[in-house]
Motif scaffolding. Structure first.
Motif, PDB file in Angstrom:
ATOM      1  N   GLY A 229       0.803  -1.222   0.000  1.00 26.35           N
ATOM      2  CA  GLY A 229       0.000   0.000   0.000  1.00 26.35           C
ATOM      3  C   GLY A 229       0.834   1.269   0.000  1.00 26.35           C
ATOM      4  N   ARG A 230       0.272   2.327  -0.548  1.00 24.49           N
ATOM      5  CA  ARG A 230       0.955   3.620  -0.539  1.00 24.49           C
ATOM      6  C   ARG A 230      -0.061   4.735  -0.337  1.00 24.49           C
ATOM      7  NH1 ARG A 230       1.137   6.693  -5.461  1.00 24.49           N
ATOM      8  NH2 ARG A 230      -0.065   5.727  -7.157  1.00 24.49           N
ATOM      9  N   ALA A 231       0.368   5.789   0.315  1.00 26.29           N
ATOM     10  CA  ALA A 231      -0.490   6.949   0.509  1.00 26.29           C
ATOM     11  C   ALA A 231      -0.629   7.693  -0.812  1.00 26.29           C
ATOM     12  CB  ALA A 231       0.101   7.871   1.575  1.00 26.29           C
ATOM     13  N   HIS A 232      -1.792   8.294  -1.026  1.00 27.55           N
ATOM     14  CA  HIS A 232      -1.995   9.110  -2.227  1.00 27.55           C
ATOM     15  C   HIS A 232      -1.548  10.528  -1.908  1.00 27.55           C
ATOM     16  CE1 HIS A 232      -4.803  10.271  -5.810  1.00 27.55           C
ATOM     17  NE2 HIS A 232      -3.552  10.682  -5.959  1.00 27.55           N
ATOM     18  N   ARG A 233      -0.364  10.871  -2.387  1.00 29.89           N
ATOM     19  CA  ARG A 233       0.184  12.199  -2.152  1.00 29.89           C
ATOM     20  C   ARG A 233      -0.396  13.151  -3.196  1.00 29.89           C
ATOM     21  NH1 ARG A 233       2.929  14.125   2.255  1.00 29.89           N
ATOM     22  NH2 ARG A 233       4.228  12.244   2.291  1.00 29.89           N
ATOM     23  N   LEU A 234      -1.126  14.148  -2.728  1.00 33.26           N
ATOM     24  CA  LEU A 234      -1.774  15.099  -3.616  1.00 33.26           C
ATOM     25  C   LEU A 234      -0.770  16.133  -4.120  1.00 33.26           C
ATOM     26  CD1 LEU A 234      -5.087  15.583  -1.597  1.00 33.26           C
ATOM     27  CD2 LEU A 234      -4.574  13.915  -3.396  1.00 33.26           C
ATOM     28  N   PRO A 235      -1.106  16.883  -5.176  1.00 33.83           N
ATOM     29  CA  PRO A 235      -0.159  17.848  -5.749  1.00 33.83           C
ATOM     30  C   PRO A 235       0.381  18.863  -4.743  1.00 33.83           C
ATOM     31  CG  PRO A 235      -1.970  17.508  -7.269  1.00 33.83           C
ATOM     32  CD  PRO A 235      -2.325  16.781  -6.006  1.00 33.83           C
ATOM     33  N   ASP A 236      -0.427  19.210  -3.733  1.00 38.40           N
ATOM     34  CA  ASP A 236       0.034  20.191  -2.744  1.00 38.40           C
ATOM     35  C   ASP A 236       0.776  19.544  -1.578  1.00 38.40           C
ATOM     36  OD1 ASP A 236      -1.997  18.959  -1.343  1.00 38.40           O
ATOM     37  OD2 ASP A 236      -3.275  20.722  -1.188  1.00 38.40           O
ATOM     38  N   GLY A 237       1.025  18.237  -1.681  1.00 35.26           N
ATOM     39  CA  GLY A 237       1.796  17.539  -0.664  1.00 35.26           C
ATOM     40  C   GLY A 237       0.976  16.887   0.424  1.00 35.26           C
ATOM     41  N   ARG A 238      -0.303  17.190   0.512  1.00 34.80           N
ATOM     42  CA  ARG A 238      -1.136  16.590   1.541  1.00 34.80           C
ATOM     43  C   ARG A 238      -1.461  15.139   1.195  1.00 34.80           C
ATOM     44  NH1 ARG A 238      -6.292  19.922   2.191  1.00 34.80           N
ATOM     45  NH2 ARG A 238      -6.144  19.881  -0.074  1.00 34.80           N
ATOM     46  N   ILE A 239      -1.965  14.406   2.200  1.00 27.44           N
ATOM     47  CA  ILE A 239      -2.316  12.998   2.026  1.00 27.44           C
ATOM     48  C   ILE A 239      -3.802  12.876   1.737  1.00 27.44           C
ATOM     49  CG2 ILE A 239      -2.351  10.705   3.086  1.00 27.44           C
ATOM     50  CD1 ILE A 239       0.441  11.820   2.523  1.00 27.44           C
TER      51      ILE A 239
ATOM     52  N   GLY B 284     -12.753   9.324  -0.681  1.00 26.77           N
ATOM     53  CA  GLY B 284     -13.066   8.951  -2.054  1.00 26.77           C
ATOM     54  C   GLY B 284     -12.446   7.623  -2.433  1.00 26.77           C
ATOM     55  N   ARG B 285     -12.999   6.977  -3.457  1.00 24.66           N
ATOM     56  CA  ARG B 285     -12.543   5.645  -3.863  1.00 24.66           C
ATOM     57  C   ARG B 285     -11.076   5.638  -4.257  1.00 24.66           C
ATOM     58  NH1 ARG B 285     -17.906   4.441  -4.659  1.00 24.66           N
ATOM     59  NH2 ARG B 285     -18.482   2.613  -3.448  1.00 24.66           N
ATOM     60  N   LYS B 286     -10.570   6.778  -4.730  1.00 29.24           N
ATOM     61  CA  LYS B 286      -9.164   6.888  -5.115  1.00 29.24           C
ATOM     62  C   LYS B 286      -8.393   7.810  -4.167  1.00 29.24           C
ATOM     63  CE  LYS B 286      -9.348   4.589  -9.189  1.00 29.24           C
ATOM     64  NZ  LYS B 286      -8.425   3.562  -9.688  1.00 29.24           N
ATOM     65  N   ALA B 287      -8.970   8.133  -3.019  1.00 29.42           N
ATOM     66  CA  ALA B 287      -8.329   8.984  -2.004  1.00 29.42           C
ATOM     67  C   ALA B 287      -7.899  10.321  -2.588  1.00 29.42           C
ATOM     68  CB  ALA B 287      -7.131   8.266  -1.376  1.00 29.42           C
ATOM     69  N   ILE B 288      -8.827  11.004  -3.271  1.00 31.03           N
ATOM     70  CA  ILE B 288      -8.466  12.249  -3.952  1.00 31.03           C
ATOM     71  C   ILE B 288      -8.717  13.499  -3.118  1.00 31.03           C
ATOM     72  CG2 ILE B 288      -8.818  11.287  -6.248  1.00 31.03           C
ATOM     73  CD1 ILE B 288     -11.546  12.773  -6.264  1.00 31.03           C
ATOM     74  N   ASN B 289      -9.362  13.341  -1.947  1.00 32.43           N
ATOM     75  CA  ASN B 289      -9.604  14.492  -1.070  1.00 32.43           C
ATOM     76  C   ASN B 289      -8.889  14.291   0.250  1.00 32.43           C
ATOM     77  OD1 ASN B 289     -12.779  14.388  -2.466  1.00 32.43           O
ATOM     78  ND2 ASN B 289     -11.473  16.168  -2.689  1.00 32.43           N
ATOM     79  N   ALA B 290      -8.279  15.373   0.756  1.00 30.13           N
ATOM     80  CA  ALA B 290      -7.519  15.286   2.000  1.00 30.13           C
ATOM     81  C   ALA B 290      -8.380  15.499   3.229  1.00 30.13           C
ATOM     82  CB  ALA B 290      -6.376  16.301   1.981  1.00 30.13           C
ATOM     83  N   THR B 291      -9.498  16.187   3.089  1.00 31.82           N
ATOM     84  CA  THR B 291     -10.324  16.516   4.255  1.00 31.82           C
ATOM     85  C   THR B 291     -11.800  16.238   3.987  1.00 31.82           C
ATOM     86  OG1 THR B 291     -10.759  18.816   3.609  1.00 31.82           O
ATOM     87  CG2 THR B 291      -8.717  18.381   4.843  1.00 31.82           C
ATOM     88  N   LEU B 292     -12.533  16.065   5.070  1.00 33.56           N
ATOM     89  CA  LEU B 292     -13.978  15.883   4.961  1.00 33.56           C
ATOM     90  C   LEU B 292     -14.624  17.118   4.367  1.00 33.56           C
ATOM     91  CD1 LEU B 292     -16.460  14.105   5.639  1.00 33.56           C
ATOM     92  CD2 LEU B 292     -16.535  15.250   7.865  1.00 33.56           C
ATOM     93  N   GLN B 293     -14.090  18.276   4.692  1.00 33.19           N
ATOM     94  CA  GLN B 293     -14.607  19.535   4.157  1.00 33.19           C
ATOM     95  C   GLN B 293     -14.579  19.531   2.633  1.00 33.19           C
ATOM     96  OE1 GLN B 293     -15.199  22.587   6.078  1.00 33.19           O
ATOM     97  NE2 GLN B 293     -14.827  24.230   4.644  1.00 33.19           N
ATOM     98  N   GLU B 294     -13.433  19.199   2.070  1.00 30.99           N
ATOM     99  CA  GLU B 294     -13.297  19.183   0.609  1.00 30.99           C
ATOM    100  C   GLU B 294     -14.178  18.104  -0.019  1.00 30.99           C
ATOM    101  OE1 GLU B 294      -8.622  20.537   0.303  1.00 30.99           O
ATOM    102  OE2 GLU B 294      -9.142  18.492   0.826  1.00 30.99           O
ATOM    103  N   PHE B 295     -14.209  16.958   0.612  1.00 30.94           N
ATOM    104  CA  PHE B 295     -15.005  15.846   0.110  1.00 30.94           C
ATOM    105  C   PHE B 295     -16.490  16.203   0.077  1.00 30.94           C
ATOM    106  CE2 PHE B 295     -17.447  11.950   1.173  1.00 30.94           C
ATOM    107  CZ  PHE B 295     -17.161  11.193   0.046  1.00 30.94           C
TER     108      PHE B 295
END
Length: 334
Positions: free
Chosen positions: A159-169, A173-184
């Motif tokens: 397994g690997r963490a999904h590192r987003l373009p801004d560096g957050r984890i 989402g099914r592909k872990a594309i949001n870092a926070t519940l707020q954004e999701f």
């Protein structure tokens, strides 16, 4: 002595917390939090029209229209709840994942307030995915998991963490594309209903919706010590971690390559066969299983796993029939 026993029994019964009902608020909320939960639920159940901001492209007219099984905030497994997502993956390109934003993607809405919604371009090829609606029960707990706890499990079963373009984890989402519940949560207004915040929906109402999801209770689950041991014995707990940073999520929030049976689309740095480990909390309310609802039951869902989960599936298949049924019974009670 009899009076003492009666008083003891009464004290025990009043201190015992009742099991959380699906769609209800978390235990221990302050009066202010409970008020926000209830007001947020009203926004979550609000039906939008073109006159109140719906569109121009949308999948449904309210949050609850998809999140309604078995209660507000739950899942959605009816045919009209299946979404169509698409992207194009090219490992030689930079970035490798083209989410087809110029063509209306990556979520291709099924409805339009006028005209016809965009068609998926032929260039999507094999990158077309179908998505059922996930339940939101206990989702606020994911926000409480420190990045360090997710990163510490990297490498477990690949397994690997999904590192987003801004560096957050990424973690939602099914592909872990949001870092926070707020954004999701707020992103769903735009993606699912075409509602912009704060243009068509006030920022205050948007925050109330986030708090409704944040404060949704984690439903009680069926206890089964034998099933839990079998779950661990075959290695399901390597990805579906029962407690991550003390949160009972049954996920490691990492991306895993699940093989060709799961291949559909890419998102961000997540490749077509990679999916974030799905939290199993609330699974007992599911009618269909896996991200696209193709599995009619838990056993089929397990057997379809491949890639980094192949060894786990082999150990599951080596169990006796009775042991397999006990493990399935355990999962069905989560």
């Amino acid at each position: 002595m009899l009076l003492l026993l009666v008083l003891t029994a009464c004290a025990t019964s009043t201190s015992r917390r009742a099991p959380a009902e699906p769609g209800g608020p978390s235990d221990g909320l302050t009066s202010a939090q409970l008020n926000r939960f209830q007001r947020g639920k009203a926004v979550f159940e609000r039906v939008f029209t073109p006159a109140t901001g719906l569109g121009p492209l949308f999948n449904n007219v309210s949050c609850v229209a998809c999140h309604d099984v078995p209660a507000t905030g739950g899942s959605g497994f009816e045919s009209d709840d299946i979404e169509i997502h698409a992207s194009r993956f090219d490992s030689t390109a930079t970035p490798a994942c083209n989410e087809l934003a110029a063509d209306g993607g990556p979520v291709f809405r099924l409805n339009a307030t006028s005209g016809s919604p965009p068609r998926i371009p032929p260039s999507a090829d094999l990158g077309i995915g179908h998505r059922t609606t996930s339940p939101l029960f206990g989702l606020g707990l994911i926000d409480l998991v420190p990045d360090a706890a997710i990163l510490a499990r990297q490498g477990t079963l690949g397994g690997r963490a999904h590192r987003l373009p801004d560096g957050r984890i990424g973690r939602f989402g099914r592909k872990a594309i949001n870092a926070t519940l707020q954004e999701f949560s707020l992103g769903a207004f735009v993606t699912e209903m075409g509602i912009e915040i704060p243009t068509e929906l006030s920022a205050a109402d948007g925050q109330l919706t986030v708090d409704f999801v944040r404060f949704l209770a984690l439903p009680s689950r069926r206890e089964d010590a034998t099933g839990a041991r079998l779950f661990a014995r075959v290695g399901c707990d390597g990805c579906h971690v029962p407690r991550l940073a003390d949160q009972p999520l049954y996920t490691d929030l990492l991306l895993h390559d699940l093989g060709p049976n799961f291949q559909d689309m890419c998102r961000g740095q997540a490749r077509p066969t990679e999916f974030r480990t799905a939290p199993l909390i609330g699974l007992r309310f599911f009618k269909r299983f896996l991200h696209d609802g193709r599995a009619a039951n838990v056993e089929v869902a397990i057997r379809l796993h491949g890639g980094q989960a192949e060894d786990v599936v082999r150990r599951f298949e080596r169990l006796s029939q009775g042991e397999r049924q006990r493990l399935i019974h355990f999962v069905e009670g989560l």
